[in-house]
Design an enzyme around this catalytic site. Structure first.
Site, PDB file in Angstrom:
ATOM      1  N   LYS A 112       0.584  -1.577   0.376  1.00 55.34           N
ATOM      2  CA  LYS A 112       0.295   0.118  -0.311  1.00 55.34           C
ATOM      3  C   LYS A 112       0.629   0.873   0.417  1.00 55.34           C
ATOM      4  O   LYS A 112       1.949   1.276   0.287  1.00 55.34           O
ATOM      5  CB  LYS A 112      -0.947  -0.732   1.311  1.00 55.34           C
ATOM      6  CG  LYS A 112      -1.770   1.273   1.632  1.00 55.34           C
ATOM      7  CD  LYS A 112      -2.915   0.733   2.823  1.00 55.34           C
ATOM      8  CE  LYS A 112      -4.062   1.808   2.865  1.00 55.34           C
ATOM      9  NZ  LYS A 112      -4.764   1.860   4.131  1.00 55.34           N
ATOM     10  N   SER A 160      -9.737   0.968   2.836  1.00 52.45           N
ATOM     11  CA  SER A 160      -9.195   2.398   1.803  1.00 52.45           C
ATOM     12  C   SER A 160      -7.803   1.323   1.407  1.00 52.45           C
ATOM     13  O   SER A 160      -7.097   1.841   0.340  1.00 52.45           O
ATOM     14  CB  SER A 160      -8.349   3.687   2.546  1.00 52.45           C
ATOM     15  OG  SER A 160      -7.343   2.272   3.825  1.00 52.45           O
ATOM     16  N   SER A 206      -9.709  -0.912   6.841  1.00 49.94           N
ATOM     17  CA  SER A 206      -9.297  -0.698   5.443  1.00 49.94           C
ATOM     18  C   SER A 206      -8.833  -1.990   5.004  1.00 49.94           C
ATOM     19  O   SER A 206      -8.455  -2.415   3.897  1.00 49.94           O
ATOM     20  CB  SER A 206      -8.540   0.644   5.744  1.00 49.94           C
ATOM     21  OG  SER A 206      -9.660   1.441   5.380  1.00 49.94           O
TER      22      SER A 206
HETATM   23  N1  GLN Z   1     -13.147   3.493   6.623  1.00 41.50           N
HETATM   24  C1  GLN Z   1     -13.089   3.521   7.466  1.00 41.50           C
HETATM   25  C2  GLN Z   1     -12.387   5.347   7.623  1.00 41.50           C
HETATM   26  O1  GLN Z   1     -12.218   5.542   6.669  1.00 41.50           O
HETATM   27  C3  GLN Z   1     -11.205   2.735   7.354  1.00 41.50           C
HETATM   28  C4  GLN Z   1      -9.969   3.430   7.249  1.00 41.50           C
HETATM   29  C5  GLN Z   1      -9.239   2.654   7.102  1.00 41.50           C
HETATM   30  O2  GLN Z   1      -8.704   1.242   8.383  1.00 41.50           O
HETATM   31  N2  GLN Z   1      -8.151   2.965   6.886  1.00 41.50           N
HETATM   32  O3  GLN Z   1     -11.342   5.318   8.483  1.00 41.50           O
END
Ligand code: GLN
Length: 472
Positions: free
Chosen positions: A75, A150, A174
């Site tokens: 990532k 994400s 994410s």
């Molecule tokens: N959807 C969650 C957020 O927007 C999770 C994001 C993540 O786990 N990095 O914070």
């Protein structure tokens, strides 16, 4: 295409059927064929070829590591020395890492090959990989849909058959949500199991790195490789890393599910039915399944967004146009340098979260929001741990529904926050959670089963997943 498992890959490498050099070329070709999915922000052909050459030599002399020849993507929030890392943001466009994240070092030490960095929501904030400054990632299952977020690019790289496995980061879901949306396996380890050194911070008391893979065994093996104490991360546990490989022997286990989750009105009826059927099957197989109550489901998302935005506002203060990141040309004094650099460098969602986080930490509101959310976090953690004293593992859907279309207009951005309803409990409580493929749904799309166990019990997590895995 990639090999179906690390075991099969290693067999092919040992027999001389393929080489790491061949695998890298095939992966680069496949990435080019799939370019329209916008999975990679950047491929690293030169370093990947050099690694392949080195690992091929090690394979010949018998000194290759446990992930020899495993082609992986990372990532775009993981530092990799002498490679650009941007957290999907214009703020860090062109920023070159001076050192490698501990997880990246561990992958390289195990002789994995890193193919490139993948698209993600900006600073890992999002559920659809659309807040990236480099355009949305498309779901390989159906390009009109989000791969989730994400870590959408890392999930898509595996689901599209470009990479064997990949790394993502999970703050509130994410890794697990994209794994569910693309039909693969993804795990968020226990907080403190894996080093965060060299991971671009979003919310430090939640962030954890974990892998995506096509089999449970591969997922467990890579988790084991990246786990362990790290002098560079004081929140990383000193506990020894146990063997995480699931065994074939299946002793009966006690599973629990929450009534509030399975009867949730937001849950797709077909996914609900899948779980009711699965529960009946587990009982018939001799496992115990208990229905539990969890009165805190509705407060999970508020707790998560108050605490993570507070931590994000503090973590992202370092991007001030002076120390690191984008510096605006259009400033007249120091104050306007900060303002214009941050306004130009950060996208809308990141700015929204910095504002929210600054607000909940501000004098006069701190106790009402941040302080309360901290207390509520403790209540949720205690309730979760006591449920896990009653059962071996908690099971449920990873997400309320299957992957949704890209490009939806949201008049209320908090609608997307509700996507995280089932995934935020694990990071609030600091426990490990895995998403394994379930379904398919009659709409043809995959969805995920989430499994949670107590802290530092990854061996039990993978063992439970092995029992529940429809492919095993
Ligand atoms: N959807 C969650 C957020 O927007 C999770 C994001 C993540 O786990 N990095 O914070």
């Amino acid at each position: 295409m990639t090999y179906a498992s690390i075991e099969l890959l290693h067999r092919a490498l040992r027999s001389g059927e393929t080489t790491c050099a061949t695998l890298v070329e095939a992966a680069l070709e496949r990435a080019a064929e799939k370019a329209e999915l916008n999975i990679f922000i950047e491929l690293f052909p030169d370093s990947a070829r050099a690694q392949a050459f080195a690992v091929d030599a090690k394979l010949k002399n018998g000194s290759a590591g446990p992930l020899a020849g495993v082609i992986m993507a990372i990532k775009d929030n993981l530092c990799y020395q002498d490679h650009v890392v941007s957290a999907g943001s214009n703020m860090l466009r062109g920023f070159t890492s001076q050192f490698s994240a501990t997880v990246v070092k561990k992958l390289l030490a195990a002789d994995a090959i890193i193919l490139g960095r993948t698209g993600c929501d900006e600073f890992a904030m999002g559920s659809s990989s659309e807040t990236s400054a480099y355009g949305p990632v498309k779901n390989p299952v159906n390009p009109a849909l989000t791969p989730g977020g994400s870590s959408g690019g890392s999930a898509a790289a595996v689901a599209a058959g470009i990479c064997h496995a990949s790394l993502g980061s999970d703050t509130g879901g994410s890794i697990r949500q994209p794994a569910a949306f693309t039909g693969i396996y993804g795990v968020k380890p226990t907080y403190g199991r894996v080093s965060r050194h060299g991971v671009i911070a979003y919310a430090s008391s939640f962030d954890q790195v974990g892998p995506f893979a096509k089999t449970l065994e591969d997922l467990a093996q890579i988790t084991e490789v990246i786990s362990g104490d790290d002098a560079f991360d004081t929140t990383c546990s000193e506990r020894p890393v146990p063997s995480m490989a699931p065994t074939k022997a299946e002793k009966p286990m006690t599973f629990g599910y929450y009534n509030e989750v399975l009867e949730n009105p937001a849950l797709d009826p077909e996914i609900r039915q899948y779980f009711h059927t699965k529960i009946a099957v587990l009982k018939a197989q001799g496992h115990t399944v208990k229905a539990l109550d969890f009165p805190y489901l509705d407060v999970l998302v508020p707790i998560y967004y108050i605490l993570t935005t507070a931590e994000a506002s503090s973590n992202l203060a370092r991007y001030d146009g002076v120390h690191i990141g984008h510096r605006s040309e259009g400033f007249s004094d120091l104050e306007s340098l900060y303002k214009t650099s941050r306004s130009e460098g950060f996208g809308q969602e990141v700015q929204r979260r910095i504002l929210l986080g600054t607000f909940v930490l501000s004098a006069g509101y701190f106790d009402a929001f941040y302080g309360q959310a901290q207390k509520a976090r403790r209540v949720v953690r205690d309730a979760t741990l006591s449920a896990l004293e009653e059962v071996d593992a908690l099971i449920g859907p990873t997400t309320p529904h299957t992957a949704f279309p890209l490009g939806q207009e949201y008049t209320d951005p908090t609608v997307l926050y509700l996507e995280d309803i089932f995934t935020v409990q694990a990071p609030i409580a600091g426990i490990p959670a895995v998403s394994i493929p379930a379904g398919p749904h009659s709409n043809g799309l995959p969805f995920g089963m989430q499994i949670m166990v107590g802290p530092f019990d990854e061996p039990k997590l993978f063992q439970a997943a092995h029992i529940l895995d429809q492919r095993s």
